[in-house]
Every structure is written in structure tokens, then in C-alpha cells.
Design an enzyme around this catalytic site. Sequence first.
Site, PDB file in Angstrom:
ATOM      1  N   HIS A  31       0.839  -1.201   0.000  1.00 40.50           N
ATOM      2  CA  HIS A  31       0.000   0.000   0.000  1.00 40.50           C
ATOM      3  C   HIS A  31       0.876   1.254   0.000  1.00 40.50           C
ATOM      4  CE1 HIS A  31      -3.211  -2.725   1.086  1.00 40.50           C
ATOM      5  NE2 HIS A  31      -2.576  -3.083   2.175  1.00 40.50           N
TER       6      HIS A  31
ATOM      7  N   GLU B 253      -1.505  -0.149   8.236  1.00 39.52           N
ATOM      8  CA  GLU B 253      -2.437  -1.105   8.820  1.00 39.52           C
ATOM      9  C   GLU B 253      -1.736  -1.952   9.860  1.00 39.52           C
ATOM     10  OE1 GLU B 253      -3.067  -3.088   4.928  1.00 39.52           O
ATOM     11  OE2 GLU B 253      -2.646  -4.965   5.963  1.00 39.52           O
TER      12      GLU B 253
ATOM     13  N   HIS C  65       3.218  -7.556   1.699  1.00 40.61           N
ATOM     14  CA  HIS C  65       2.610  -8.460   2.678  1.00 40.61           C
ATOM     15  C   HIS C  65       1.487  -9.273   2.061  1.00 40.61           C
ATOM     16  CE1 HIS C  65       0.197  -4.774   2.848  1.00 40.61           C
ATOM     17  NE2 HIS C  65      -0.827  -5.539   3.186  1.00 40.61           N
TER      18      HIS C  65
ATOM     19  N   ARG D 293      -1.569  -4.785  -6.152  1.00 38.07           N
ATOM     20  CA  ARG D 293      -1.338  -6.231  -6.175  1.00 38.07           C
ATOM     21  C   ARG D 293      -0.106  -6.559  -6.999  1.00 38.07           C
ATOM     22  NH1 ARG D 293      -6.679  -7.125  -8.045  1.00 38.07           N
ATOM     23  NH2 ARG D 293      -7.817  -6.787  -6.145  1.00 38.07           N
TER      24      ARG D 293
HETATM   25 ZN    ZN Z   1      -2.840  -4.854   3.275  1.00 37.61          ZN
END
Ligand code: ZN
Length: 332
Positions: free
Chosen positions: A101, A119, A176, A196
Site C-alpha cells: 500500500h 495497517e 505483505h 497487487r
Molecule cells: Zn494490506
Amino acid sequence: MDATARDLIVLEPVIHNNIWGGRRLASEFGYAIPDGPVGECWAISAHPHGDCTVKEGPGCGQTLSELWESRRDLFGDAEGDRFPLLVKIIDAEADVSIQVHPDDDYAKAHEDDPSGKRECWYILDAAPGTTVILGQRAKSADEFRSLMERGAWDELLNEIPLHAGDFFQIDPGTVHAVKAGTMLLETQQSSDITYRLYDYDRRDANGNLRELHVEKSLDVIDFSMEPPEKGLEADEELARAIEPTGATSLAGAESAAGVVCLERNEDYTVSLVQVLGLLTLPMDDPFWCVSVVEGEGSIAGRRVRKGEHLIVPGYVDSVRIEGTMRLVISHI
Ligand code: ZN
């Protein structure tokens, strides 16, 4: 003043189908979910891709984004165009795509979005032997690209053990992926921007591959980051933190509680709280996002159980919590 049940903002979650999801959001958390694989319950969210509705409390019937616009006093007069946090429960029955991200600056410049995505995960359940991909070993975009083109994912990606009760902080720029068999509570900035890198060549119900975003991924990966060896053993830390509170529970037994701060950064603070009897917590923050991840009891006099989520407004002085339960509490 102590919070009362009328002060609590109780939200209706938004459920998302995902090709890697399962059925445990219904079987273990009691959410009403549609047919098919379901991966995500957006439990506290004002993001346009899943804006929760207030089902009890101030602003009942409004969306959280409407409440954020009209009643900023509930949130400590915090600034910003969007309610800043998003809390999810994730059920990964299959491996989730390998992803990364952006941070706030990249999201503003390239996605016309105010927020990047930092996150963190508190692991609710994991099958024995489950692992997680967290971090990568290339030192430059060129090195990453050449390993990727050779399909040398094992060499490139850092795969480490994951257990129920672990906690993982994932900063923007960290490659991740959650693996099959993991359930977790995610606390994140209110963003839905995911790049992605690899999706295991899976096809959706229509036979299509999902889009990849390799160039943007290579833009945002932090190649200076050392890949970690393990997560934080949050449940062990919580067990060590539990002390008698001196209060007496309704059952007559002395109560006990433990509070562990799992993460504090510029975007959020996340704590894990074990309640055994009666606990009164002082409120010194703009608001709290509270998730019951285990057990049952009451918060400010309202009955709650595993799978419920609510917001405590910042104007209260303290919150009485009672029962046998584990909570994740986050705030800005
Ligand atoms: Zn994530």
C-alpha cells in the site's frame, strides 16, 4: 461523567465478498453474510467503499460519514475530510494476493485520495503451521523486478510464522500477504488502495485474472526495510499485564484487567484489553473504536458480545466495562 449506553455509537457492519474469503464471519462471528466466499467485515468504516450505518446512539440512521460531517463534537473536533480509521474482521480461507500500500503522499499525488494505508493485524485465529508474508529481500526495484520475472517468489518474499494472539504492524511500502486459514482484526487508515504484485494466477468466477499493479508497487515498496523475523506476541504480553483492579465484580470476586498498547504511530494507537470483572477506563482521546474479539459483558451498561463494534465519543470522562472479554481499542 461516565459514559452511558445512550452515548455509544453502534454500527451496522458492511460485508464484502472476496474470492479468497470463507464462511467463518457467519459461523464464528454471527454476521449476516451473503452467499459465496466472504472475506471482509468492515465493522467501523466511513470509507466510500463501505460506509457503516449507525444502528443505535447519536445519529441513528445516518452513515458514519454523515455523522463525521455533522457531529464533529462526538469525535473530539478532530480534523480531516474522512473519519480516519477503518476496522475490519478478515477471514482468509485461501491465500490473499501479495500486495503493498502507498503512504499519504503517494495516495494524494497518484490516486487523488487523502489517505495512504498504514495497517496492523491482531490475529484472532490461525491453523497450526500458518505463515504470513511480511517484507521482502530485494534492495532495489531492478533487483525486485528480475527476481519477480524469474518467478523466484520464495527467494524474494519474507515468510514468517503466525499464531493466534500475535500482532503485526504493516507500514506503507511493506510487501505483505495473509495466508489461508487466518482470521484477524485489522485496524488501518481509512483507505482502500491496494497494489497487487502477484495473485497466484487465480481466476475469478468469470475466468478472469485480477488486475496487477506492478509499476505502482515498485514505486512504493520501501527497499530499505529489514524484513522482520516474527510478530509481537500480544497475548503473552497481555497475560503478563493482568493485575487485580481492586474493584469488586457483581459476582463478588475481585476483578482484574490488563491493558497492552500494541502500536502507537502518527495515524493510530491500538490497545489490547482483557476485562475480568469490572474495569473503569478514563477517556483522554478524541474517540475510541472498540471491538469485542472474545467473550461478553457490558460497555457503559450496554450488553455486548464477541463480534460487536462501537465508537465511544470523546466527550465522556470514563467508561465502565464489565464482564469476561477481550477488546481491541483504537483511536487517533
Ligand atoms: Zn494490506
